[in-house]
Design a protein around this motif. Structure first.
Motif, PDB file in Angstrom:
ATOM      1  N   ASN A   5      52.141  -8.435 -23.272  1.00 49.52           N
ATOM      2  CA  ASN A   5      51.103  -9.457 -23.230  1.00 49.52           C
ATOM      3  C   ASN A   5      50.280  -9.273 -21.956  1.00 49.52           C
ATOM      4  N   THR A   6      48.966  -9.382 -22.079  1.00 52.84           N
ATOM      5  CA  THR A   6      48.077  -9.235 -20.927  1.00 52.84           C
ATOM      6  C   THR A   6      47.094 -10.403 -20.899  1.00 52.84           C
ATOM      7  N   PRO A   7      46.498 -10.684 -19.740  1.00 56.55           N
ATOM      8  CA  PRO A   7      45.483 -11.743 -19.674  1.00 56.55           C
ATOM      9  C   PRO A   7      44.302 -11.472 -20.622  1.00 56.55           C
ATOM     10  N   ALA A   8      43.924 -10.206 -20.785  1.00 60.84           N
ATOM     11  CA  ALA A   8      42.812  -9.864 -21.680  1.00 60.84           C
ATOM     12  C   ALA A   8      43.159 -10.221 -23.122  1.00 60.84           C
ATOM     13  N   LYS A   9      44.353  -9.885 -23.560  1.00 61.97           N
ATOM     14  CA  LYS A   9      44.780 -10.197 -24.929  1.00 61.97           C
ATOM     15  C   LYS A   9      44.813 -11.705 -25.157  1.00 61.97           C
ATOM     16  N   ASP A  10      45.383 -12.424 -24.185  1.00 59.79           N
ATOM     17  CA  ASP A  10      45.459 -13.884 -24.303  1.00 59.79           C
ATOM     18  C   ASP A  10      44.067 -14.509 -24.389  1.00 59.79           C
ATOM     19  N   ALA A  11      43.148 -14.046 -23.547  1.00 62.46           N
ATOM     20  CA  ALA A  11      41.791 -14.609 -23.513  1.00 62.46           C
ATOM     21  C   ALA A  11      41.041 -14.347 -24.816  1.00 62.46           C
ATOM     22  N   ILE A  12      41.145 -13.126 -25.330  1.00 61.44           N
ATOM     23  CA  ILE A  12      40.434 -12.779 -26.573  1.00 61.44           C
ATOM     24  C   ILE A  12      41.005 -13.556 -27.753  1.00 61.44           C
ATOM     25  N   LEU A  13      42.325 -13.612 -27.852  1.00 63.34           N
ATOM     26  CA  LEU A  13      42.942 -14.341 -28.959  1.00 63.34           C
ATOM     27  C   LEU A  13      42.621 -15.832 -28.890  1.00 63.34           C
ATOM     28  N   SER A  14      42.650 -16.407 -27.697  1.00 62.80           N
ATOM     29  CA  SER A  14      42.298 -17.827 -27.539  1.00 62.80           C
ATOM     30  C   SER A  14      40.859 -18.100 -27.954  1.00 62.80           C
ATOM     31  N   LEU A  15      39.950 -17.231 -27.542  1.00 64.09           N
ATOM     32  CA  LEU A  15      38.544 -17.399 -27.890  1.00 64.09           C
ATOM     33  C   LEU A  15      38.352 -17.369 -29.408  1.00 64.09           C
ATOM     34  N   LEU A  16      38.939 -16.378 -30.072  1.00 65.07           N
ATOM     35  CA  LEU A  16      38.782 -16.259 -31.526  1.00 65.07           C
ATOM     36  C   LEU A  16      39.466 -17.413 -32.261  1.00 65.07           C
ATOM     37  N   THR A  17      40.607 -17.843 -31.775  1.00 61.42           N
ATOM     38  CA  THR A  17      41.317 -18.957 -32.408  1.00 61.42           C
ATOM     39  C   THR A  17      40.541 -20.257 -32.235  1.00 61.42           C
ATOM     40  N   ASP A  18      40.028 -20.487 -31.039  1.00 63.61           N
ATOM     41  CA  ASP A  18      39.295 -21.729 -30.758  1.00 63.61           C
ATOM     42  C   ASP A  18      37.988 -21.835 -31.545  1.00 63.61           C
ATOM     43  N   THR A  19      37.270 -20.711 -31.718  1.00 63.58           N
ATOM     44  CA  THR A  19      36.003 -20.774 -32.451  1.00 63.58           C
ATOM     45  C   THR A  19      36.225 -20.942 -33.945  1.00 63.58           C
ATOM     46  N   GLY A  20      37.293 -20.344 -34.478  1.00 68.00           N
ATOM     47  CA  GLY A  20      37.563 -20.443 -35.910  1.00 68.00           C
ATOM     48  C   GLY A  20      36.604 -19.643 -36.766  1.00 68.00           C
ATOM     49  N   LYS A  21      35.763 -18.850 -36.129  1.00 65.33           N
ATOM     50  CA  LYS A  21      34.801 -18.019 -36.860  1.00 65.33           C
ATOM     51  C   LYS A  21      34.928 -16.588 -36.389  1.00 65.33           C
ATOM     52  N   ALA A  22      34.435 -15.681 -37.205  1.00 68.26           N
ATOM     53  CA  ALA A  22      34.456 -14.272 -36.833  1.00 68.26           C
ATOM     54  C   ALA A  22      33.419 -14.013 -35.749  1.00 68.26           C
ATOM     55  N   MET A  23      33.759 -13.110 -34.844  1.00 70.93           N
ATOM     56  CA  MET A  23      32.839 -12.779 -33.747  1.00 70.93           C
ATOM     57  C   MET A  23      32.761 -11.267 -33.589  1.00 70.93           C
ATOM     58  N   SER A  24      31.603 -10.795 -33.197  1.00 68.20           N
ATOM     59  CA  SER A  24      31.423  -9.379 -32.897  1.00 68.20           C
ATOM     60  C   SER A  24      31.921  -9.096 -31.484  1.00 68.20           C
ATOM     61  N   GLN A  25      32.097  -7.821 -31.162  1.00 66.02           N
ATOM     62  CA  GLN A  25      32.561  -7.442 -29.835  1.00 66.02           C
ATOM     63  C   GLN A  25      31.592  -7.921 -28.768  1.00 66.02           C
ATOM     64  N   ASP A  26      30.289  -7.751 -29.003  1.00 69.90           N
ATOM     65  CA  ASP A  26      29.318  -8.169 -27.986  1.00 69.90           C
ATOM     66  C   ASP A  26      29.291  -9.687 -27.806  1.00 69.90           C
ATOM     67  N   ALA A  27      29.502 -10.447 -28.872  1.00 68.45           N
ATOM     68  CA  ALA A  27      29.572 -11.907 -28.756  1.00 68.45           C
ATOM     69  C   ALA A  27      30.813 -12.321 -27.969  1.00 68.45           C
ATOM     70  N   ILE A  28      31.917 -11.628 -28.211  1.00 63.57           N
ATOM     71  CA  ILE A  28      33.149 -11.903 -27.465  1.00 63.57           C
ATOM     72  C   ILE A  28      32.922 -11.605 -25.987  1.00 63.57           C
ATOM     73  N   GLU A  29      32.300 -10.475 -25.709  1.00 65.22           N
ATOM     74  CA  GLU A  29      32.036 -10.073 -24.322  1.00 65.22           C
ATOM     75  C   GLU A  29      31.201 -11.130 -23.585  1.00 65.22           C
ATOM     76  N   LYS A  30      30.183 -11.680 -24.262  1.00 61.06           N
ATOM     77  CA  LYS A  30      29.318 -12.693 -23.643  1.00 61.06           C
ATOM     78  C   LYS A  30      30.053 -14.001 -23.369  1.00 61.06           C
ATOM     79  N   LYS A  31      31.033 -14.342 -24.207  1.00 59.25           N
ATOM     80  CA  LYS A  31      31.742 -15.617 -24.091  1.00 59.25           C
ATOM     81  C   LYS A  31      32.945 -15.569 -23.153  1.00 59.25           C
ATOM     82  N   MET A  32      33.350 -14.388 -22.741  1.00 59.27           N
ATOM     83  CA  MET A  32      34.546 -14.259 -21.906  1.00 59.27           C
ATOM     84  C   MET A  32      34.314 -14.845 -20.516  1.00 59.27           C
ATOM     85  N   ASP A  33      35.299 -15.617 -20.038  1.00 55.01           N
ATOM     86  CA  ASP A  33      35.236 -16.184 -18.694  1.00 55.01           C
ATOM     87  C   ASP A  33      35.636 -15.158 -17.637  1.00 55.01           C
TER      88      ASP A  33
END
Length: 124
Positions: A5-33
């Motif tokens: 488990n890594t902080p990157a994996k946790d952050a990406i999975l949390s973001l996708l789970t919280d949005t409940g919608k599909a996201m592209s890589q660039d959208a994920i990159e823009k939303k990352m804290d």
């Protein structure tokens, strides 16, 4: 294979789970804290797909989107349902509709990619 488990994996999975919608890589990159490069995001997304945590959706424009299908029926494989892409808000979401089709004798389906395009209920 057990993956660490890594902080990157946790952050990406949390973001996708919280949005409940599909996201592209660039959208994920823009939303990352946190500061995370493109290669790390792609590597994490691809590993999540390999491990069955996410599924990949390829839209009609060829762009890849990734989703945790939290609304999917557990009896239906993650890759065997429809997705809806809204032409106004540009979101892609999983639909709780199993894919039903028939094939000629001798064919065997391994993966399904069905994207319906139109206006979502929120934009209608």
């Amino acid at each position: 294979m057990k993956r660490r488990n890594t902080p990157a994996k946790d952050a990406i999975l949390s973001l996708l789970t919280d949005t409940g919608k599909a996201m592209s890589q660039d959208a994920i990159e823009k939303k990352m804290d946190m500061n995370m490069d493109r290669a790390t995001i792609y590597r994490v997304l691809n590993r999540f797909c390999e491990d069955g945590i996410l599924h990949r959706i390829v839209a009609e424009d060829g762009k890849q989107y990734f989703a945790v299908c939290v609304k999917c029926d557990e009896k239906i494989l993650a890759d065997h349902h429809f997705h809806f892409r809204c032409t106004l808000c540009k979101t892609i979401e999983c639909l709780q509709v199993p894919v039903q089709f028939s094939l000629p004798k001798g064919y065997q389906v391994e993966r399904v990619n069905c994207v319906l395009t139109g206006v979502c209920k929120d934009c209608a």
